[in-house]
Each structure stands twice: as C-alpha cells, then as structure tokens.
Write a protein that holds these residues in place. Structure first.
Motif, short mmCIF file in Angstrom:
data_model
loop_
_atom_site.label_atom_id
_atom_site.label_comp_id
_atom_site.label_asym_id
_atom_site.label_seq_id
_atom_site.Cartn_x
_atom_site.Cartn_y
_atom_site.Cartn_z
N LEU A 165 62.38 -50.44 -95.75
CA LEU A 165 62.17 -50.56 -94.48
C LEU A 165 60.70 -50.99 -94.34
CD1 LEU A 165 63.79 -49.37 -92.07
CD2 LEU A 165 62.75 -47.05 -92.50
N GLN A 166 60.45 -51.79 -92.88
CA GLN A 166 59.06 -52.02 -92.94
C GLN A 166 58.35 -50.77 -92.08
OE1 GLN A 166 55.84 -53.34 -92.61
NE2 GLN A 166 56.43 -55.21 -92.30
N GLY B 53 54.84 -50.60 -92.12
CA GLY B 53 53.57 -51.04 -91.98
C GLY B 53 53.51 -51.46 -90.24
N TYR B 54 52.10 -52.37 -90.37
CA TYR B 54 51.85 -52.68 -88.81
C TYR B 54 52.95 -54.02 -88.58
CZ TYR B 54 47.92 -49.58 -87.95
OH TYR B 54 47.27 -48.38 -87.74
N GLY B 55 53.36 -54.53 -89.36
CA GLY B 55 54.42 -55.56 -89.05
C GLY B 55 53.90 -56.69 -88.51
N ASP B 56 54.89 -57.79 -88.01
CA ASP B 56 54.52 -58.71 -87.21
C ASP B 56 54.51 -58.47 -85.83
OD1 ASP B 56 54.95 -61.31 -85.79
OD2 ASP B 56 55.40 -62.40 -87.54
N PRO B 57 53.50 -58.93 -85.06
CA PRO B 57 53.44 -58.44 -83.79
C PRO B 57 54.64 -59.19 -82.73
CG PRO B 57 51.65 -59.81 -84.25
CD PRO B 57 52.34 -59.62 -85.50
N ARG B 58 55.32 -60.12 -83.31
CA ARG B 58 56.21 -60.74 -82.69
C ARG B 58 57.61 -60.00 -82.90
NH1 ARG B 58 56.16 -66.53 -85.05
NH2 ARG B 58 55.78 -65.23 -87.11
N GLY B 59 57.46 -59.07 -84.01
CA GLY B 59 58.86 -58.14 -84.12
C GLY B 59 59.11 -58.94 -85.86
N GLU B 60 59.87 -58.19 -86.61
CA GLU B 60 60.46 -58.35 -87.77
C GLU B 60 61.04 -59.58 -87.74
OE1 GLU B 60 59.24 -56.93 -90.74
OE2 GLU B 60 58.07 -56.42 -89.19
N GLY C 287 53.59 -53.60 -81.28
CA GLY C 287 55.05 -53.87 -81.61
C GLY C 287 55.85 -52.35 -81.62
N ILE C 288 57.17 -52.51 -81.69
CA ILE C 288 57.85 -51.40 -81.63
C ILE C 288 58.09 -51.00 -83.17
CG2 ILE C 288 58.91 -51.57 -79.59
CD1 ILE C 288 61.56 -52.55 -81.13
N SER C 289 58.66 -49.57 -83.26
CA SER C 289 58.91 -49.12 -84.46
C SER C 289 59.73 -49.90 -85.35
CB SER C 289 59.26 -47.66 -84.45
OG SER C 289 59.88 -47.26 -85.74
N GLY C 290 59.49 -49.95 -86.74
CA GLY C 290 60.01 -50.54 -87.86
C GLY C 290 61.69 -50.08 -87.72
N ILE C 291 61.74 -48.72 -87.74
CA ILE C 291 62.92 -48.17 -87.88
C ILE C 291 63.96 -48.53 -86.73
CG2 ILE C 291 64.09 -45.81 -87.43
CD1 ILE C 291 61.53 -44.55 -88.87
N THR C 292 63.17 -48.57 -85.31
CA THR C 292 64.31 -48.91 -84.40
C THR C 292 64.68 -50.37 -84.55
OG1 THR C 292 62.38 -49.16 -82.96
CG2 THR C 292 63.86 -47.17 -82.41
N GLN C 293 63.61 -51.32 -84.98
CA GLN C 293 63.85 -52.62 -85.30
C GLN C 293 65.12 -52.91 -86.39
OE1 GLN C 293 60.96 -55.74 -85.26
NE2 GLN C 293 59.40 -54.14 -85.21
N LEU D 106 52.16 -46.33 -100.52
CA LEU D 106 51.83 -45.06 -99.87
C LEU D 106 52.86 -44.56 -98.71
CD1 LEU D 106 47.96 -45.10 -99.92
CD2 LEU D 106 49.46 -43.94 -101.44
N TRP D 107 53.58 -45.33 -98.34
CA TRP D 107 54.71 -45.15 -97.40
C TRP D 107 55.60 -43.95 -97.78
CZ3 TRP D 107 56.72 -50.59 -96.41
CH2 TRP D 107 55.71 -51.29 -95.48
N PRO D 108 55.86 -43.06 -96.85
CA PRO D 108 56.91 -42.01 -97.14
C PRO D 108 58.33 -42.34 -96.86
CG PRO D 108 55.79 -41.61 -95.13
CD PRO D 108 55.30 -42.98 -95.30
#
Lengths: 477, 477
Positions: free
Chosen positions: A146-147, A149-156, A355-361, B129-131
């Motif tokens: 799962l991503q 981190g801050y990730g890509d501002p366009r989305g994963e 951007g939005i959460s890596g989880i919802t992405q 370090l991500w949980p």
C-alpha cells in the motif's frame, strides 16, 4: 447552542449571564448576531421570563448586548472591544475570500439530516443503496504494498491506469494515464479547474438552470457566470456564440447527460455543434459526467460524452466520479484533459491537500479493475428505475395535471413545474413543516415555478409519503 | 504578408505563433506552403533568431508546421484537420489564480523519487517506518455501519470525539468536538484558514525561516508575509508588536515545537509572551503542531502547545496531523478553534471537497481511540533517535567543524550551517549529480549558508552514504 445546564449553586440569572458572556468571548456568538427573545429563552431554559429579563439587563448594562424595538436583542457590534481581548473573529468570518454554502442550501441539508423528515432533496444515494459489504471486503484485502507516503499528486499510477481502462471500456474515451488526475470528486475537480486556469473577472458560460449556480465556487474565484438557455434537448449551442461576442467567454461548463437539475440529454447533433463552436472560438469545455452512467432500465443509451468525440481531446476537460455510481463517502473522482493542463492542476493539488488517501485509492482501483463497478451500476440502475417509476406514479396520483414534468431517462432527479405560482422560500418552509425536504428551482438559477425532486435519496418506501407531504404543503402554501 | 506589429504586452514568440496560426486557420497560409527560414523571419521582424525558434517549435509541437532537412519549414498538409483550433492552453496555464509548487521544490521532489538518489530532503517518514500491517488490520475490521454518504463537512462526530480525547490526553488541550474539524492534513488546514478568514492584501507574520515560505498557498491568496526573527529559543515575540505597528498584522502563523526547518523549541516564557502580545493586539494565532509529539529519546519534554494555555481557546487555531506521527498516506489531520470559526471553515470545506473519505475517517478513529497511536509514536521516536544519532555522527565525521548545527531534540530535521559560502542552486544540482537530495535554506526564507537535512526520509542504512555524497558535492561545488 443553548446547552446550558442550570445548577443550584448560583442564581439562575447569573448562570445565564455567564453562559452568554462566555460565548460572546469565544466567538460563538459573534457581534451582531440575534439572541432569542426573553420569552423564547425562558421557554427554552424552562425558567421564569423575569429571570431572563434580569440576565439580559445585566448584559445590556455591561454593553455586551443591545435591544432595539423591532429588531430584537443582538450582541453588541463592539462587544469584543469591551472587557476581553479575543480577536475580532466576526470580522474575520465576514471577510474570508472563499464563500461558504448558500444559507438556503445549508438549511435544506441540515433538515435532511433529521430522521423525521423525508429527503427528496439531496443528490445522494440512499444509504440502503451503499455497497457497504463490497467495500468492507475490498478493505479487508488491501495489498501489503500500500502507498502510505505522500505519493503522486495526480494520484497513484495504477489507479490512473484503471481509470484509463474504465473510460475506454465504458465511454470510448481514449486517454493514457498521464492525462488523468484523481480528485476527491467532481466538485473538487471543478474547484481545481477554476483555481488553476481562470482568474478573477473571467467570464464562463453554463446551462441555465444548472446545479453549478448553487455552488459559491465560481463567485469565490471572482468568476462571472453567463447563462446558456436550454430546452428539452439540452443547451442551445449557438447561444455560446452570442455570449462570447458580448462577454468573451473563457470556458464553457456543461453536463450533457442527465443534466442536473433538468435531467435533459443533449442530442448528438448539439454535441457536435457545441464542439465545433467551441473549437472555432477556441473555448475550452469542462464536461461534468457525474450521472452519465445512470441510464434507467428501458431508456435509450445516451450519446457518448463530448470527451469521446473527434478532436475533443484538445478542448475538453472531462470530470467523472464514483460518488453517484458507487458511494459518495469513498471521495474518489477523476479528471481527464491535455497533459499540460493535468500537470498544472497537479501542481495546484500539491498545494491544496496532496491528494486523497492511498487506502481509498487502492480500493477504488479494485472497484474499477474488477467487474464490481459494472455489477453495482446495474443494480443501481434497476433500483433507481423502480424508484423513479414509483415517484412518477405517486406524482400523477396526487397532483394530476397540477404538475408538469418529463419522465427522466437517467440520473437521480425529476424536474417538475407547478402550474400555480408559489414562492420558493415559502415552499421550502411549508414542506419542512410537513416533514419533507425539496429543493426549489431558483437555487439552480431557474425561473419561478420549478422544484427538483430526488428519487435516489430517501428510503424507497418513503417516496410515496414524501410526495403526499409535498402535496399537503402545496395545498397549504 | 508578415505585417505583424509586435506589441509589448505579450511575449514576442507567442505573438508570432498566434499570427501564423491565425493565417493557417483563415486559409491565408494554406497546407504545404513554405514559411521563411528562422533567420529570415528574424531579420524581417527584427527579433532574435532564438525567439523565432521557440515560435516554430511550438507550432511544430501543435502539428501545424513541419520542418525537413533540405525542404525548409512548411505548413502541415493536414493542418486543417488538426488541433489548431484547440484552446490557447498555454494562456490558461499561465493565468490561473492559484500557484503551483515552486520549481526548485518540484525538482527536489522529483529527484527524490529516483531510486538512485538518497533522499535527505523530504519531510516524510521512510516507507520502512509506515505502520502498514496495523493499517491493514484496521481496514479489515471496518464497522458495517460505515459512513458512505457525504457526511458532516466537519468530519464524523465519532472521529471528532476521538480527536478531542486525544488532544486532552496528549496535550492537555480541552476542546469539545464541535470545536474540531477534520482535515486532509495540516497543509489543507492552512489552506482552509487562509481561504476562509483572510483576504487579498492582508498581512501575516511568521517565523523566518519557516517551511511556510516554501508554500505558494499564501501568495495564491494575495497574502503578504512578514518575517518574525528567530534565535535558538524560537521566535522573538516582541517583534510581532513592531511588525503590527508597521503592517497591521492580521494573523500570526507559528510552529512552536520542533520548528520546521530550524528544529527550535519556543520556550515557555516566550509562549506566554506571544499569547499576551497577540491578546493585546487581538491578533489570532495559527499554531502548527505537526512535529510536537516527536520528542526524541532522552530529550526534555517540550512545553505544552499554545492551544493548551489559559485564554488561548479564544485566540488560537490549532493544527494537528497524523502525517508525521502515523502515515502521510492516510491524509488525516485536524483543526481546533472557536466554534464560529470551525463552522465558517466547514462551510468552505463543503464547497471544496466535502471532506475526506468515511473509510479513512473510520480508520483514523480506531488509531486514536486504541493505544495504537501511542505505541506507534513510541516506536517512531526510538527509530528517529537512532537515525538522528547516526546522522549527527557521520556529519561530525565527514565535516568536522566545517558545519555548524544544534542537535535536534525532536522532529525530522537537522538544520546545518556551512562555514564556507555556497550558492543554493549550485549545491542542489551538484548534490543531485552526486546522488543525494537536500533542501537549501533559501527555500524556507533563510539567509545564505543553510541546508535542511532530513534523517526521517531515507532508509536508515543510507544515511551515512547520503552524507558522504553531500560531503563530496560540497568539495566539488
């Protein structure tokens, strides 16, 4: 508000004084705000009116409140200059550049939340239509990679690829993932377009009526909105030329399929003509396709989106969302446009919320890549068809020919016109007193006489009772 | 032909592009016709040849013209079928009100993504370090009563209650949930404050240096930023009086604990003094506490946040986040302030994105309500302590007294000053060529000579090699 718990250890009037003083001080009761009448407050707190009188007298003598014949009792304009040092919050609240939701819209939304009211107002699927179990299953199978981190501002990239596949399969829109940006829904898409590509004073053209008139997004950015007239086939493209000549239109906003609130579908010929006109005038088009997938059972397939038409890849910014076809609470949508535009907007996005959460992405990616989205839309369409049929049936039953409307072929709403004139504000209030919430047409910039009725938002079994209450409200109003 | 009158209001190359485009469009320059060479046209128009070069490049990239060895430059055969009627996107990209990330910051972030570079730049925890496992377990146990509708624009009540409990337990900040709003992180919190409470031309004061100078958020809203000088004990409160006299300060932005980038901790006395001064001047304070929980092992506990101090509830807007203490990819933060402020901001929020996903809200609630957050912060603190110690060790080893720095007591960063002068831009590039990415101080408004080094962001084993590469870069630079 007024959650004052009276104790016995202190005179009641003094507790009231303290309570109000405290709230003036922390900004909860800003200068100028109206306080309840003495009688009303006495009822509310279940105390003698004379007790409230004494409390108000003391607050007046401290200069904290003012009473005037006719305009009631208000917090003093200069209350904060008096005996404490909090910032002039009311001044800050009044001045901020960005405007909040319209008061009438807010009122409607708040009334919607009350369980005693039937919600025929909000463009939101009823909770019985949420794909809760599917979402829980997806959430239970998140990848260990799962991503976070801050990730890509366009989305994963993997989600953008899934959106690219979705747009190709569902709408024959061919866009590679570098022309896609993930949003938190269509409204954020609009915000990003407005803030990234327009500047104060710019003129835009949009259908009248349109739900966009209910959004302070445009006004907050200093954008001037000019109406494109519509008929039962949607907007009239040639009017864009007229508007452009007069106002130098910088952008056209349009909802070609199942327009909100009218429900119209722009014909193929008009789509073609709109594209041509905007190409000639070199005006970019923002296409909102939130309801485009929600064709009701038995209705003809609407023409493809503007973004799927030849040449449109250079002039259309396309907005899509999972809010209407899957679940608003996922907060996932997308935008497709020219690469340079997507990159500019990604830069703005990075400044706004990363951007939005890596989880919802990750969840949205699974929804789009599996057949879950398609299954769910199928289910939704039949549910919406049943709901529409029921609402149409009871509308005819209760109102006969007092109301005019076209039976919608897709989306969430029926746009009705009442023969007999009424006042919007009054209708809203009478309806609420009758336990039903509806949106008057003026909110969307319509001429008088219209109401938008949503068959998606209340539990299905409440639709009939909702219309009955509305009928009652009209009779009284 | 070529009766082009150049004006001064627009870049010359764009005037040339427009001129040619217009003529292709109206048929004056038909497909296949030869255009002058770059040199010839430059002579004709009395401009630099490079200007014509840029214009021709743009026309080529639009597919409007073609250049071939030997046959010169011609209008494309299929120019009329092409995209020359596309909107003038470049104009739109240049004009949008909201500004993107600074070019140097973007460059740094992009270089960070390359696996060959060691990232000592970004204020983000390393993926080790991500949980991740904890998050997957939480996601696998979502309640069946998940909020999947639009929800409350302030955030779900249960999450706000959890934040309220967290703030009381961790920071002795007493705020009920109606004074809390859930954000997508501190930066969105800043955006909301700026857009809701300030207007163009307003003056704000903030520490210099501060990471806020790297954010175009303020400039996008037309806000003027005035620096409050700092020393090793943080900002000097009385300077706010001086600034206010000169500029009428409307708001103070401050990061009292483990300031970014300097790492300083504002002393108790100065916190008290700042609160007093701002109360006297009635200036609201925005307190960013992103790193406040990250006290490194063996360091003294910092003073409590401004928001926990007496009287502060009327004058402080407090920003917190899970990005630095849990995971940035969750995109969950919060804001606490006076009720009326929270409500105004919720209204703006509703216009921007309707809040964050019900799924991530449910997960964040579990993180804060269980002991997971506390456990995780404990783990993070020891990991960060090890990393800081390692970086301090190798810094001394490689640089000796070429570099000056205070050993940070918390947070992610070491703020170093190099004795020998260097140019920021050059350092960034030389470092990148050496395979390490760092942020020069000027990005944060610092005087020349500073670099921010992050010990949180790279894998721990790479810290030494990163510093070695930086040392190399300095030697060459």
């Amino acid at each position: 508000m007024w959650n004052l718990k009276l104790s016995e250890s202190e005179p009641v009037y003094r507790q009231i004084v303290k309570y109000i003083e405290e709230r003036i001080r922390n900004g909860e009761f800003p200068p100028g705000i109206q306080l309840p009448t003495e009688r009303k407050l006495a009822e509310l707190l279940k105390v003698n009116r004379s007790t409230v009188s004494i409390a108000y007298d003391e607050l007046r003598s401290k200069g904290l409140i003012r009473s005037r014949q006719g305009s009631g009792t208000r917090v003093s304009e200069d209350a904060w200059g008096l005996d404490f040092r909090a910032p002039d919050w009311a001044g800050y609240l009044a001045q901020g550049a960005f405007q909040p939701t319209l008061p009438m819209v807010r009122r409607i939304w708040e009334e919607n939340r009350k369980s005693t009211n039937i919600n025929l107002a909000r463009g939101e699927m009823s909770s019985e239509l949420w794909p809760s179990e599917h979402l829980r299953v997806l959430a239970a199978h998140l990848s260990p990679r799962l991503q976070l981190g801050y990730g890509d501002p366009r989305g994963e990239e993997s989600l953008r690829a899934a959106v690219s596949g979705h747009l190709a399969a569902q709408h024959a829109i061919q866009v590679p993932e570098n022309r896609i940006l993930i949003t938190a829904g269509s409204q954020q898409g609009l915000l990003l377009v407005i803030q990234s590509l327009l500047r104060p004073g710019d003129a835009v053209a949009l259908e009248k009526p349109s739900y966009a008139y209910s959004l302070p997004l445009f006004a907050s950015a200093g954008i001037r909105m000019f109406p494109i007239p519509v008929d039962e086939e949607g907007l009239i493209p040639d009017e864009v030329i007229v508007l452009h000549r007069r106002h130098k239109i910088r952008m056209v906003f349009v909802t070609p399929t199942y327009q909100n609130p009218t429900g119209t579908v722009l014909t193929s010929e008009r789509r073609q003509r709109l594209i041509e006109i905007c190409a000639d005038l070199r005006i970019p088009i923002v296409e909102d396709d939130a309801h485009g997938d929600l064709t009701l059972d038995g209705s003809p397939q609407p023409p493809g989106p503007l973004a799927s038409m030849q040449g449109a890849e250079h002039q259309v910014i396309y907005l899509g969302t999972l809010s209407k076809t899957f679940a608003p609470g996922l907060r996932v949508g997308w935008m497709a446009g020219p690469t340079s535009v997507i990159e500019r907007i990604a830069g703005v996005r990075e400044q706004m919320d990363f951007g939005i959460s890596g989880i919802t992405q990750a969840i949205a990616e699974q929804v789009l890549k599996s057949d879950l989205w398609e299954q769910n839309v199928k289910r939704l369409r039949s549910a919406l068809t049943r709901r529409r049929d029921r609402m149409v049936g009871v509308l005819v039953g209760y109102f006969g020919d007092e109301l005019d409307f076209d039976v919608p072929r897709g989306g969430y709403h029926i746009w009705v016109k009442r023969q007999q004139p009424f006042r919007d504000q009054e209708l809203v209030e009478t309806a609420i007193r009758n336990g039903v919430v509806v949106v008057p047409g003026s909110i969307y910039g319509a001429e008088p006489g219209f109401v938008r009725l949503t068959y998606a938002s209340s539990p299905e079994v409440e639709i009939e009772e909702g219309i009955r209450r509305l009928h009652d409200a009209f009779k009284r109003g």
